[in-house]
Design a protein around this motif. Structure first.
Motif, PDB file in Angstrom:
ATOM      1  N   MET A   1      48.155  38.264  44.941  1.00 30.65           N
ATOM      2  CA  MET A   1      46.986  38.841  45.624  1.00 30.65           C
ATOM      3  C   MET A   1      46.896  38.248  47.025  1.00 30.65           C
ATOM      4  N   ASN A   2      46.759  39.114  48.011  1.00 33.28           N
ATOM      5  CA  ASN A   2      46.786  38.567  49.364  1.00 33.28           C
ATOM      6  C   ASN A   2      45.418  38.039  49.796  1.00 33.28           C
ATOM      7  N   GLN A   5      42.558  40.642  50.605  1.00 29.70           N
ATOM      8  CA  GLN A   5      41.915  41.202  49.417  1.00 29.70           C
ATOM      9  C   GLN A   5      40.969  40.183  48.778  1.00 29.70           C
ATOM     10  N   MET A   9      36.954  40.386  48.337  1.00 28.85           N
ATOM     11  CA  MET A   9      36.347  40.184  47.016  1.00 28.85           C
ATOM     12  C   MET A   9      35.277  39.103  47.096  1.00 28.85           C
ATOM     13  N   LYS A  12      32.229  40.382  48.756  1.00 32.75           N
ATOM     14  CA  LYS A  12      31.517  41.249  47.809  1.00 32.75           C
ATOM     15  C   LYS A  12      30.734  40.410  46.811  1.00 32.75           C
ATOM     16  N   ASN A  16      26.872  40.523  46.271  1.00 28.43           N
ATOM     17  CA  ASN A  16      26.345  40.964  44.972  1.00 28.43           C
ATOM     18  C   ASN A  16      25.372  39.957  44.374  1.00 28.43           C
ATOM     19  N   ARG A 293      35.785  37.332  31.342  1.00 23.97           N
ATOM     20  CA  ARG A 293      36.391  38.606  30.942  1.00 23.97           C
ATOM     21  C   ARG A 293      37.156  39.220  32.111  1.00 23.97           C
ATOM     22  N   GLU A 294      36.540  39.150  33.300  1.00 21.19           N
ATOM     23  CA  GLU A 294      37.207  39.681  34.497  1.00 21.19           C
ATOM     24  C   GLU A 294      38.545  38.959  34.718  1.00 21.19           C
ATOM     25  N   ILE A 297      40.973  40.344  32.330  1.00 19.84           N
ATOM     26  CA  ILE A 297      41.448  41.676  32.743  1.00 19.84           C
ATOM     27  C   ILE A 297      42.512  41.521  33.828  1.00 19.84           C
ATOM     28  N   ARG A 298      42.205  40.660  34.785  1.00 19.18           N
ATOM     29  CA  ARG A 298      43.155  40.462  35.890  1.00 19.18           C
ATOM     30  C   ARG A 298      44.487  39.927  35.364  1.00 19.18           C
ATOM     31  N   MET A 299      44.389  39.004  34.405  1.00 16.62           N
ATOM     32  CA  MET A 299      45.625  38.444  33.837  1.00 16.62           C
ATOM     33  C   MET A 299      46.395  39.517  33.075  1.00 16.62           C
ATOM     34  N   ILE A 301      46.539  42.629  33.652  1.00 15.51           N
ATOM     35  CA  ILE A 301      47.221  43.611  34.509  1.00 15.51           C
ATOM     36  C   ILE A 301      48.175  42.952  35.495  1.00 15.51           C
ATOM     37  N   ALA A 303      47.896  39.425  36.997  1.00 10.78           N
ATOM     38  CA  ALA A 303      47.576  38.282  37.862  1.00 10.78           C
ATOM     39  C   ALA A 303      48.175  37.016  37.274  1.00 10.78           C
ATOM     40  N   GLN A 311      42.181  33.269  44.367  1.00 12.85           N
ATOM     41  CA  GLN A 311      40.966  34.091  44.435  1.00 12.85           C
ATOM     42  C   GLN A 311      39.704  33.225  44.426  1.00 12.85           C
ATOM     43  N   LEU A 385      39.920  37.757  27.450  1.00 14.64           N
ATOM     44  CA  LEU A 385      39.560  39.163  27.211  1.00 14.64           C
ATOM     45  C   LEU A 385      38.522  39.319  26.103  1.00 14.64           C
TER      46      LEU A 385
ATOM     47  N   ARG B  84      53.776  41.774  32.297  1.00  9.18           N
ATOM     48  CA  ARG B  84      52.536  42.538  32.038  1.00  9.18           C
ATOM     49  C   ARG B  84      52.254  43.492  33.199  1.00  9.18           C
ATOM     50  N   ILE B 112      48.196  45.485  43.794  1.00  3.16           N
ATOM     51  CA  ILE B 112      48.007  44.319  44.678  1.00  3.16           C
ATOM     52  C   ILE B 112      48.835  43.161  44.147  1.00  3.16           C
ATOM     53  N   TYR B 113      48.769  42.953  42.817  1.00  2.00           N
ATOM     54  CA  TYR B 113      49.530  41.842  42.235  1.00  2.00           C
ATOM     55  C   TYR B 113      51.038  42.071  42.333  1.00  2.00           C
TER      56      TYR B 113
END
Lengths: 388, 239
Positions: A1-2, A5, A9, A12, A16, A293-294, A297-299, A301, A303, A311, A385, B84, B112-113
């Motif tokens: 992840m650069n 980004q 985040m 944000k 938030n 949980r986030e 999710i990142r892991m 997909i 990360a 991050q 997760l 993954r 991105i990853y």
């Protein structure tokens, strides 16, 4: 992840959770603003002392004689032959007398000096002319007056050409020195300068005991003191019969003390920065636990550990950087207010302290953000997760 | 070569303690490229544990797992992250979208990853969302979308990197039947395009959409065979 980004985040995330982000930043804001304010005011104080000192005569060496020795001619020759580091020398004897102009009388210091007196004591003329070699040589009864005398005795009158009475003798005013201290009594503005060759006729003493030597620079002052000591030693019966000192030495000591003081005060204010950093760690730990949980999710997909660490590090760095920016703004405000109240001047924080405080707050945020970030990165994807 | 080759894997939680749980018991399984396999089982049967291991989210306590001939057990964490990211697309029952991000940003994440540059990944994410019929919802956050739309975003995210395997864990579990049918049709279409689909479900009716059904019970594979009957969904989806 650069970085870009992660930075977006982080922004944000800050937006938030506005209230939480503000409270997290509060420690950093207070820390940065207090460090900037206190250090800037101390620096302003130091600058103000330096200005006063420079007005009084920078690189000035005072020779004090406790023995009746006529040094004037030898000292003059010595200084003239060492012009690479000495600008000039002048007798600097003074006595307090009543000075009269028409019906007005004032108690003031009458100084006995030569044509180099103004150079040696950092005086500039606002009106008229300085003492000349001829005035000295011919013992001409002329005087240059300080700002207090001009203000209180002459008011809106031009003093040049007017007659002053000092101890029953009449002196013609040939010049006026520019005020250094607003013409305040007992300051350097409270004076009258006359040729030193008249000392005998006014005071009854013939010898000069005090001389002022003007060195070319701060570095030259040290050399000049060494050379003058060497030159004067054989002229006195005992070494303790004369003294040579320079305000530069005092100034250096003062600068050192001020720097130390500034470090100590900055350090004390820095403790609040540390507390702010701990606040960031606390909030980041909460954030990691809220966003387990986030993270999962990142892991899932793709990360990696490094992505998760960067991050959260960028996030904590961004929060503290935002706090740093707000703290800098308050620091400017605080410096201006405190400077106006204590120093009666506008204190503007230096770029060094501003950039230093900013980067220190970013580094602090990242330092205290590392533990939560590392904790987040060590989560097992499957466990993360499952979190609600 | 099998795409997935699992040899006698077991997963035991709290091993050696009184609370020991054997979630998977000596499971062996081979799956070829392009298959559509349903892993069917009741709650607590071990099907999710199997999915986690097949998806490289967890590692077996015993046994070996080969993905395209490479031993997953020996891989470092960073390599598993890459696998993954590049080989597996996940579709979860609870959608698992990041609430703070828009649909487009959620789909962009795996790209991105992968280190794909912004302009390219935006295009890929856009195309993926168009392919699931969400061109009008790109800038909406998950909370502004229906369950069916969220699951379609999850599918777009799973397919955005064009992985060879899609792991779908009860993908219709939180959806009404209409939205569920749409999701199943998408999975069938993806399989038709050559992607290997692993569907984890407790619903026998849904499992009939697959070309092969593995029934799992008490951590063991009880049966491995073809669907019993033709599914209405299959007929509609596979022209």
């Amino acid at each position: 992840m650069n970085f870009h980004q992660s930075f977006l985040m982080a922004i944000k995330s800050v937006l938030n959770n506005k209230m939480r982000s503000f409270l997290t930043m509060l420690g950093i804001i207070i820390g940065v603003s207090s460090v900037i304010t206190l250090v800037s005011v101390i620096q302003g104080m130091q600058k103000s002392v330096m200005n006063q000192f420079e007005k009084m005569g920078k690189n000035k060496i005072v020779i004090n004689c406790n023995e009746s020795v006529d040094l004037t001619s030898d000292l003059y020759t010595f200084c003239a032959s060492h012009s690479e580091y000495i600008d000039g020398v002048s007798p600097d004897q003074s006595m307090q007398y009543k000075v009269r102009y028409k019906t007005k009388t004032l108690d003031t210091n009458v100084f006995f000096g030569n044509d180099k007196y103004a150079v040696c004591n950092n005086f500039t003329l606002s009106n008229g002319r300085k003492l000349s070699y001829t005035d000295i040589k011919n013992r001409v009864k002329v005087a240059i007056i300080g700002e207090r005398i001009r203000k209180e005795m002459f008011g809106f009158e031009n003093p040049v050409g007017k007659k002053l009475a000092i101890k029953g003798q009449t002196f013609t005013v040939i010049g006026v020195f520019e005020g250094k201290f607003d013409g305040v009594q007992y300051s350097q503005d409270d004076m009258v300068l006359v040729p030193y060759t008249l000392i005998g006729s006014i005071t009854g003493f013939k010898n000069i005991n005090i001389y002022t030597v003007k060195a070319k620079s701060s570095k030259a002052t040290k050399t000049a003191i060494d050379k003058l000591t060497e030159f004067l030693k054989p002229k006195f019966r005992r070494p303790e019969n004369f003294g040579i000192y320079s305000d530069n030495q005092w100034m250096e000591e003062n600068n050192k003390s001020m720097k130390m003081f500034s470090l100590v005060v900055g350090g004390i204010a820095g403790i609040s920065l540390l507390v702010g950093g701990i606040g960031i760690m606390n909030i980041m730990l909460v954030s990691v636990s809220e966003r387990t949980r986030e993270i999962g999710i990142r892991m899932a997909i793709g990360a990696g550990r490094r992505d998760i660490i960067s991050q959260f590090l960028i996030e904590s760095g961004t929060i503290s950087a935002c706090g740093g920016v707000v703290g800098i703004a308050f620091g400017f405000l605080g410096s201006a207010l405190l400077g106006a109240v204590t120093l009666k001047t506008l204190v503007i924080p230096s770029m060094t302290i501003v950039t230093g405080a900013f980067w220190f707050s970013v580094a602090l945020g990242m330092f205290f953000g590392f533990y939560p970030a590392n904790k987040a990165s060590k989560l097992q994807p499957v466990e993360a997760l499952r979190a609600q | 070569m099998d795409l997935i080759d699992v040899r006698q894997i077991s997963k035991i939680y709290h091993e050696g303690t009184p609370s020991e749980v054997k979630a998977l018991d000596n499971v062996s399984l081979q799956i070829k490229e392009g298959e559509f396999v349903a892993i069917l089982g009741q709650s607590g049967s071990g099907k999710s544990t199997l999915m986690n291991i097949l998806g490289c989210l967890d590692i077996p306590t015993y046994g070996e797992y080969y993905l395209r001939g490479k031993a997953v057990n020996d891989m470092r964490l960073s390599v598993l992250s890459n696998i993954r990211n590049q080989m597996i697309g996940f579709i979860f029952q609870g959608f698992n979208l990041i609430p703070a991000l828009t649909a487009l940003e959620n789909v962009e994440l795996p790209l991105i990853y992968q280190g794909i540059k912004p302009s390219e990944r935006k295009k890929l994410a856009h195309d993926a969302l168009v392919s699931v019929g969400l061109e009008g919802r790109m800038n909406h956050r998950p909370t502004e979308m229906s369950g069916g739309q969220q699951q379609r975003v999850a599918i777009a995210r799973a397919v955005s990197t064009k992985p060879p395997i899609i792991l779908a864990d009860e993908p219709t579990g939180n959806l009404d039947s209409k939205a569920g049918n749409e999701i199943m049709k998408m999975l069938i279409d993806l399989n038709g395009a050559g992607t290997t689909i692993l569907l984890i479900t407790h619903d026998n009716h849904l499992a009939q959409c697959a070309k092969r059904i593995l029934t799992i019970q008490d951590g063991k594979i009880k049966s491995d065979g073809l669907p019993e009957k033709s599914s209405g969904l299959l007929e509609g989806g596979r022209a």
